[in-house]
Write a protein that holds these residues in place. Sequence first.
Motif, PDB file in Angstrom:
ATOM      1  N   PHE A 136       0.996  -1.507   0.457  1.00  0.00           N
ATOM      2  CA  PHE A 136       0.204   0.145   0.125  1.00  0.00           C
ATOM      3  C   PHE A 136       0.776   1.164   0.298  1.00  0.00           C
ATOM      4  O   PHE A 136       2.352   1.340   0.230  1.00  0.00           O
ATOM      5  CB  PHE A 136      -0.863  -0.060   1.435  1.00  0.00           C
ATOM      6  CG  PHE A 136      -2.084  -1.172   1.140  1.00  0.00           C
ATOM      7  CD1 PHE A 136      -3.198  -0.750   0.847  1.00  0.00           C
ATOM      8  CD2 PHE A 136      -1.445  -2.480   2.060  1.00  0.00           C
ATOM      9  CE1 PHE A 136      -4.072  -1.792   1.030  1.00  0.00           C
ATOM     10  CE2 PHE A 136      -2.426  -3.212   2.405  1.00  0.00           C
ATOM     11  CZ  PHE A 136      -3.518  -2.929   1.790  1.00  0.00           C
ATOM     12  N   GLY A 137       0.897   2.674  -0.364  1.00  0.00           N
ATOM     13  CA  GLY A 137       1.288   3.416  -0.687  1.00  0.00           C
ATOM     14  C   GLY A 137       0.427   4.273  -0.855  1.00  0.00           C
ATOM     15  O   GLY A 137      -0.968   4.414  -1.664  1.00  0.00           O
TER      16      GLY A 137
ATOM     17  N   THR B 205       5.327  -3.155   2.211  1.00  0.00           N
ATOM     18  CA  THR B 205       4.863  -3.779   1.385  1.00  0.00           C
ATOM     19  C   THR B 205       5.506  -5.015   2.385  1.00  0.00           C
ATOM     20  O   THR B 205       5.727  -4.762   3.939  1.00  0.00           O
ATOM     21  CB  THR B 205       6.152  -3.802   0.353  1.00  0.00           C
ATOM     22  OG1 THR B 205       5.913  -2.669  -0.236  1.00  0.00           O
ATOM     23  CG2 THR B 205       6.128  -5.415  -0.661  1.00  0.00           C
ATOM     24  N   ARG B 206       4.201  -6.610   2.549  1.00  0.00           N
ATOM     25  CA  ARG B 206       4.643  -7.406   3.027  1.00  0.00           C
ATOM     26  C   ARG B 206       4.692  -8.809   1.753  1.00  0.00           C
ATOM     27  O   ARG B 206       3.989  -8.557   1.428  1.00  0.00           O
ATOM     28  CB  ARG B 206       2.958  -7.321   4.261  1.00  0.00           C
ATOM     29  CG  ARG B 206       3.509  -8.946   5.167  1.00  0.00           C
ATOM     30  CD  ARG B 206       2.512  -9.396   5.933  1.00  0.00           C
ATOM     31  NE  ARG B 206       2.285 -10.486   6.422  1.00  0.00           N
ATOM     32  CZ  ARG B 206       2.956 -10.214   8.069  1.00  0.00           C
ATOM     33  NH1 ARG B 206       2.871  -8.849   8.854  1.00  0.00           N
ATOM     34  NH2 ARG B 206       3.272 -11.117   8.948  1.00  0.00           N
ATOM     35  N   THR B 207       5.560  -9.343   2.007  1.00  0.00           N
ATOM     36  CA  THR B 207       5.724 -10.367   1.901  1.00  0.00           C
ATOM     37  C   THR B 207       5.874 -11.464   1.891  1.00  0.00           C
ATOM     38  O   THR B 207       6.483 -11.756   3.373  1.00  0.00           O
ATOM     39  CB  THR B 207       7.253 -10.608   0.978  1.00  0.00           C
ATOM     40  OG1 THR B 207       6.982  -9.077   0.067  1.00  0.00           O
ATOM     41  CG2 THR B 207       6.910 -11.292  -0.200  1.00  0.00           C
ATOM     42  N   SER B 208       5.779 -12.475   1.971  1.00  0.00           N
ATOM     43  CA  SER B 208       4.301 -13.949   2.608  1.00  0.00           C
ATOM     44  C   SER B 208       6.082 -14.978   2.702  1.00  0.00           C
ATOM     45  O   SER B 208       5.757 -15.585   2.140  1.00  0.00           O
ATOM     46  CB  SER B 208       3.635 -14.296   1.797  1.00  0.00           C
ATOM     47  OG  SER B 208       2.578 -13.539   2.239  1.00  0.00           O
ATOM     48  N   TRP B 209       7.056 -14.575   2.594  1.00  0.00           N
ATOM     49  CA  TRP B 209       8.479 -15.291   2.549  1.00  0.00           C
ATOM     50  C   TRP B 209       8.275 -16.442   3.774  1.00  0.00           C
ATOM     51  O   TRP B 209       8.675 -17.694   3.673  1.00  0.00           O
ATOM     52  CB  TRP B 209       9.396 -14.633   2.967  1.00  0.00           C
ATOM     53  CG  TRP B 209      10.114 -14.304   2.435  1.00  0.00           C
ATOM     54  CD1 TRP B 209      10.108 -12.526   1.942  1.00  0.00           C
ATOM     55  CD2 TRP B 209      10.780 -14.207   1.028  1.00  0.00           C
ATOM     56  NE1 TRP B 209      10.672 -12.046   0.469  1.00  0.00           N
ATOM     57  CE2 TRP B 209      10.558 -13.620  -0.008  1.00  0.00           C
ATOM     58  CE3 TRP B 209      10.849 -16.031   0.102  1.00  0.00           C
ATOM     59  CZ2 TRP B 209      11.327 -13.499  -1.333  1.00  0.00           C
ATOM     60  CZ3 TRP B 209      11.824 -16.361  -0.424  1.00  0.00           C
ATOM     61  CH2 TRP B 209      12.342 -14.733  -1.442  1.00  0.00           C
TER      62      TRP B 209
ATOM     63  N   GLN C  89       9.248  -7.401   6.166  1.00  0.00           N
ATOM     64  CA  GLN C  89       8.128  -6.211   5.750  1.00  0.00           C
ATOM     65  C   GLN C  89       8.657  -5.157   5.626  1.00  0.00           C
ATOM     66  O   GLN C  89      10.350  -4.800   6.329  1.00  0.00           O
ATOM     67  CB  GLN C  89       7.444  -6.126   7.501  1.00  0.00           C
ATOM     68  CG  GLN C  89       6.258  -6.896   7.750  1.00  0.00           C
ATOM     69  CD  GLN C  89       6.410  -7.011   8.696  1.00  0.00           C
ATOM     70  OE1 GLN C  89       6.045  -5.770   9.805  1.00  0.00           O
ATOM     71  NE2 GLN C  89       5.282  -7.741   9.546  1.00  0.00           N
ATOM     72  N   GLN C  90       8.646  -3.833   4.612  1.00  0.00           N
ATOM     73  CA  GLN C  90       9.407  -2.662   4.570  1.00  0.00           C
ATOM     74  C   GLN C  90       8.444  -1.584   4.347  1.00  0.00           C
ATOM     75  O   GLN C  90       7.200  -2.592   3.933  1.00  0.00           O
ATOM     76  CB  GLN C  90      10.076  -2.973   2.668  1.00  0.00           C
ATOM     77  CG  GLN C  90      11.074  -3.789   2.042  1.00  0.00           C
ATOM     78  CD  GLN C  90      10.315  -5.277   2.187  1.00  0.00           C
ATOM     79  OE1 GLN C  90       9.508  -5.458   1.942  1.00  0.00           O
ATOM     80  NE2 GLN C  90      10.832  -6.447   2.350  1.00  0.00           N
ATOM     81  N   ILE C  91       9.281  -0.707   5.065  1.00  0.00           N
ATOM     82  CA  ILE C  91       8.379   0.475   5.403  1.00  0.00           C
ATOM     83  C   ILE C  91       9.483   1.576   5.267  1.00  0.00           C
ATOM     84  O   ILE C  91      10.335   1.830   4.383  1.00  0.00           O
ATOM     85  CB  ILE C  91       8.095   1.124   7.261  1.00  0.00           C
ATOM     86  CG1 ILE C  91       7.823  -0.343   7.651  1.00  0.00           C
ATOM     87  CG2 ILE C  91       7.215   1.999   7.307  1.00  0.00           C
ATOM     88  CD1 ILE C  91       7.109   0.574   8.932  1.00  0.00           C
ATOM     89  N   ARG C  92       8.380   2.768   3.700  1.00  0.00           N
ATOM     90  CA  ARG C  92       9.472   3.314   3.315  1.00  0.00           C
ATOM     91  C   ARG C  92       8.875   5.203   3.108  1.00  0.00           C
ATOM     92  O   ARG C  92       7.907   4.911   3.060  1.00  0.00           O
ATOM     93  CB  ARG C  92       9.708   2.901   1.630  1.00  0.00           C
ATOM     94  CG  ARG C  92      10.495   1.900   1.396  1.00  0.00           C
ATOM     95  CD  ARG C  92      10.568   1.226   0.150  1.00  0.00           C
ATOM     96  NE  ARG C  92       9.236   1.011  -0.363  1.00  0.00           N
ATOM     97  CZ  ARG C  92       9.279  -0.886  -0.251  1.00  0.00           C
ATOM     98  NH1 ARG C  92       9.953  -1.179  -0.171  1.00  0.00           N
ATOM     99  NH2 ARG C  92       7.951  -1.060  -0.459  1.00  0.00           N
ATOM    100  N   LEU C  93       9.788   5.746   3.577  1.00  0.00           N
ATOM    101  CA  LEU C  93       9.186   7.700   3.725  1.00  0.00           C
ATOM    102  C   LEU C  93       9.724   8.420   2.620  1.00  0.00           C
ATOM    103  O   LEU C  93      11.273   8.141   2.624  1.00  0.00           O
ATOM    104  CB  LEU C  93       9.243   7.755   4.831  1.00  0.00           C
ATOM    105  CG  LEU C  93       8.687   7.361   6.078  1.00  0.00           C
ATOM    106  CD1 LEU C  93       9.073   7.985   7.217  1.00  0.00           C
ATOM    107  CD2 LEU C  93       6.711   6.832   5.870  1.00  0.00           C
ATOM    108  N   GLY C  94       9.899   9.446   1.753  1.00  0.00           N
ATOM    109  CA  GLY C  94      10.370   9.655   1.105  1.00  0.00           C
ATOM    110  C   GLY C  94       9.927  10.999   0.678  1.00  0.00           C
ATOM    111  O   GLY C  94       8.635  11.437   0.511  1.00  0.00           O
TER     112      GLY C  94
END
Length: 251
Positions: free
Chosen positions: A63-64, A80-84, A138-143
Amino acid sequence: GVMVSPVEQVNLAAVYKTPFTASLQLDKARRDHWVIEGSPEEVTTNAGASDAARLDFPSSLGFGISWRPRDTLTLSADFTRTSWSEARILDYFELGATPPTDDGIAGLPPPPVTFPQLQYPTLRAVPDPDGLDQLDAQQIRLGVEWVLIKGQVKVPLRAGYFNDRQITPIAEGDAPRFNGFTVGTGLILGPMLLDVAYVREFGEYTVATSVAGNPGLDVPPTTTPTTVRSTLTTNRFFASVIYRFSRGWRP
């Protein structure tokens, strides 16, 4: 994926990547060196191949949001969540060592050991007997981007932060999180976009282990609990060129 703009300055987006299974060819070979007192060094080999292995890659959901309070300023955030935890490799195999020659009889290569399924990419058992099963990434990104405009020339200035949870848990059952920062710039000349960026990622984690010790010949070996600290730092540079065609492509 889908993207909507409830108001002109705001964009909302979501993307879903489906899981899939990939076929692969596994080829393995090993060499083992045997040193026996009074005999020359002996080298044994073993090899195997299989086209039966499969990789089950995980799904991913993200989601963004981006907000443009001014024409030259844009703020963004996404998750982003990837089901590893569901990633698997099927029919993976390992090779054992071929033993050295014994009394003039050469050792026979042992057959491959096949695993119906393992976690991927850690290659741990399913489930792991130590409880260290893979976790979802899980990745959280801010820009932020600010564009300088001078006539027909546009120069975007960008900066960002990201937090990346690793998929391999430590002994306590949790997974470490790595942090990162990025800066970049570019040049927009009509339909051509030139971009460069620098990314720095860093993190650390600790693993509990035991160190064997033998203080004397007549004293049995002992193990001493200890903690091993590992750190990771990566520095990467990226560059890209994009050209936008103003007219429809014609064959």
